[in-house]
Design an enzyme around this catalytic site. Structure first.
Site, PDB file in Angstrom:
ATOM      1  N   GLU A 272       0.026   5.414   4.902  1.00  0.00           N
ATOM      2  CA  GLU A 272      -0.357   4.012   4.654  1.00  0.00           C
ATOM      3  C   GLU A 272      -0.036   3.238   5.915  1.00  0.00           C
ATOM      4  OE1 GLU A 272      -2.070   3.397   2.121  1.00  0.00           O
ATOM      5  OE2 GLU A 272      -1.667   5.309   1.154  1.00  0.00           O
ATOM      6  N   CYS A 306       1.473  -5.348   5.535  1.00  0.00           N
ATOM      7  CA  CYS A 306       0.304  -4.631   6.054  1.00  0.00           C
ATOM      8  C   CYS A 306      -0.966  -5.271   5.509  1.00  0.00           C
ATOM      9  CB  CYS A 306       0.387  -3.149   5.741  1.00  0.00           C
ATOM     10  SG  CYS A 306       0.544  -2.818   4.016  1.00  0.00           S
TER      11      CYS A 306
HETATM   12  C1  UN1 Z   1       2.995  -3.458   2.650  1.00  0.00           C
HETATM   13  O1  UN1 Z   1       2.946  -4.465   3.338  1.00  0.00           O
HETATM   14  O2  UN1 Z   1       3.243  -2.345   3.180  1.00  0.00           O
HETATM   15  O3  UN1 Z   1      -0.190  -6.272  -1.674  1.00  0.00           O
HETATM   16  C2  UN1 Z   1       2.840  -3.454   1.177  1.00  0.00           C
HETATM   17  C3  UN1 Z   1       0.835  -6.592  -1.078  1.00  0.00           C
HETATM   18  C4  UN1 Z   1       2.145  -6.055  -1.570  1.00  0.00           C
HETATM   19  C5  UN1 Z   1       2.477  -4.756  -0.909  1.00  0.00           C
HETATM   20  C6  UN1 Z   1       2.385  -4.752   0.580  1.00  0.00           C
HETATM   21  N1  UN1 Z   1       2.092  -5.900  -2.996  1.00  0.00           N
HETATM   22  O4  UN1 Z   1       0.812  -7.338  -0.110  1.00  0.00           O
END
Ligand code: UN1
Length: 526
Positions: A272, A306
């Site tokens: 990921e 992310c």
């Molecule tokens: C991440 O930034 O690795 O949808 C995960 C989202 C959160 C998870 C982010 N529930 O932004």
């Protein structure tokens, strides 16, 4: 946080193969001798003088012994009936719930996300436990008829083995739970190298798992920091046949390296990686809603998700009006002590994230860009913490490096489009494909967007961030290798299908060769 202060007195947890040590204790020397490794501090990014603990980097030898102990534990753990394993996951969810406030405050203290978001981080892990507690009584396979008599066909999900995982510090509880809850439920054993930015939170994550009833060596934590250290040695464990499956959440560059090692060893990692997430605002959008959402998507978690907003793509007809609304909201935005309830964002996670962010401001912003926010850079009045100003960069073009570089901080670009076709081209052109969003009331636009946007997750009239745990999470292109976390889809990461055929006929029956098919009467004509 009281519990947090107390933990500084706890100095060593040998049974995990990972080390947590208190400054000044004699055991420190022992660890140094044994590991030859460095140690690192976990610091509160809002108050740098607040040290949460000192941790030692696990050595190559320790990694090996932990993986071997896990391999041994796998032999018994995989035989525990899945509903019993799920009971432990259920317990973990209950304990997370009971400790939600304390753990949330620890997250905020250790990595600086606002307390409200930290509670969401823990809640996401609780949701994951709730979802997978039920899965222990499913883990469905299939029965299917055979082409031969007295023969049964089945499929089963079988665990993979030793699952090693490296996670980032921006979601120190939610993201590890996405990996470890289903991995354990499916019967795997785990070796975790958590982010160097959140070791104490990781320690409590593991502690709660063990208090939930997990047997020894089924879940292991290896602390470590920096290049040429624990994380890299753990990846080498794939080459040494110590590891059967790898998981990683973090940068695309590191993901590529893990992918190479796993590929050479015929393993498929769960990756990921980064994103440059687009949000499109069309001419018919609810601008009030869309501007509130852009603010959240760009600056929530100080842009360190992310799924954070990367490119804001505005239809020319509403561009000026939208930016006016947005900038008015930015001007009112509160940045500061993340323990406060009314803060949009707090400090950067660590010095490394802050210096990367400041570096991007220097290198990626070019003379033809227009910065819509002032001032920029590090906040002078909050010098004790790692605070930076929000930055919105206008007039970004597809050839600009800032258009396709993940900047991981409170910064996003503004681009302008003439129509939906151009918006989709800009949204798809960065090479990433994690999260995306469109704001419009037009069902035809929505239909076309869903069909043509290349991203693992897309939102309609909602922010690109904010995934729920029972939908697949993951991306296309540079955002991953096609793997998906969460929901039922993640089961494919942590199990392998086994096809079973059971012949009760008492003779050797050959499929395809001895199957009695009935021929049609080919001479028949109407
Ligand atoms: C991440 O930034 O690795 O949808 C995960 C989202 C959160 C998870 C982010 N529930 O932004």
């Amino acid at each position: 946080m009281e519990a947090c202060k107390k933990i500084q007195l706890v100095y060593i947890f040998r049974s995990w193969g990972g080390w947590m040590i208190k400054k000044g204790l004699s055991v420190l020397t022992r660890v140094k001798e044994e590991t030859g490794a460095t140690r690192f501090e976990s610091k509160n990014p809002a108050i740098l003088s607040d040290v949460l603990g000192v941790f030692g980097c696990a050595s190559k030898k320790q990694i090996e012994s932990v993986c071997l102990a896990a391999k041994k534990a796998f032999l018994t753990w995989k035989k525990v009936p899945p509903p019993v394993r799920a009971g432990i996951i259920h317990n973990f969810g209950v304990l997370l719930g009971r400790n939600k406030e304390a753990l949330s405050r620890l997250i905020t203290r250790e990595m600086g996300k606002p307390i409200k978001e930290a509670r969401g981080d823990v809640q996401e892990a609780i949701d994951t436990c709730q979802f997978f507690a039920g899965e222990g009584r499913r883990l469905y396979g299939m029965t299917t008829p055979s082409e031969l008599p007295f023969k049964e066909l089945y499929t089963y999900r079988r665990p993979v083995g030793v699952f090693a995982c490296i996670t980032a510090g921006n979601f120190p509880v939610a993201v590890p739970s996405w990996y470890f809850v289903p991995a354990l439920l499916c019967g795997n054993v785990c070796v975790w190298k958590p982010s160097e930015d959140t070791p104490l939170t990781s320690y409590y994550f593991a502690q709660l798992l063990y208090k939930s009833g997990l047997p020894k060596n089924v879940f292991n934590v290896l602390f470590g920091k920096g290049a040429g250290s624990t994380g890299e040695w753990l990846i080498q464990g794939v080459e040494k046949e110590l590891i059967d499956k790898f998981g990683f959440t973090g940068s695309t560059a590191v993901g590529v390296r893990i992918g190479e090692v796993c590929g050479r060893n015929l393993q498929q990692p769960c990756l990921e990686l980064g994103g440059k997430n687009p949000m499109v605002v069309m001419e018919d959008a609810d601008l009030e809603l869309a501007s509130t959402s852009a603010l959240w998507a760009g600056f929530g978690t100080a842009g360190q998700r992310c799924t954070s907003l990367g490119n804001l793509i505005l239809h020319g007809a509403i561009r000026d009006k939208f930016l006016k609304l947005l900038l008015a909201k930015v001007a009112k935005m509160k940045i500061g002590d993340p323990m406060r309830e009314d803060i949009v964002y707090g400090p950067m996670i660590s010095e490394k994230f802050m210096s990367n962010f400041l570096g991007f401001l220097d290198t990626l912003i070019k003379p033809h860009h227009k910065i819509l926010t002032k001032p920029n850079g590090r906040m002078k009045n909050l010098k004790d913490g790692l605070y930076v100003y929000p930055t919105i960069v206008d007039n970004v073009k597809p050839k600009d490096e800032i258009y396709f570089t993940e900047t991981f901080g409170p910064i996003f670009n503004v681009m302008t489009c003439k129509n939906l076709g151009e918006a989709i081209r800009l949204a798809n052109g960065t090479g990433y494909g994690l999260a995306s969003a469109i704001y419009t009331q037009n069902p035809n636009y929505i239909y076309q967007w869903k069909e043509e946007i290349s991203s693992g997750m897309t939102s309609i009239n909602n922010s690109p961030s904010g995934a729920e745990v029972h939908l697949p999470f993951g991306g296309n292109g540079k955002s991953g290798n096609g793997s998906r976390l969460s929901g039922i889809w993640v089961l494919d990461q942590f199990t392998r299908w086994q096809a079973v055929n059971w012949d009760l006929s008492g003779k050797l029956q050959l499929a395809q060769i001895e199957t009695t098919y009935i021929e049609p009467d080919l001479d028949y004509k109407i």
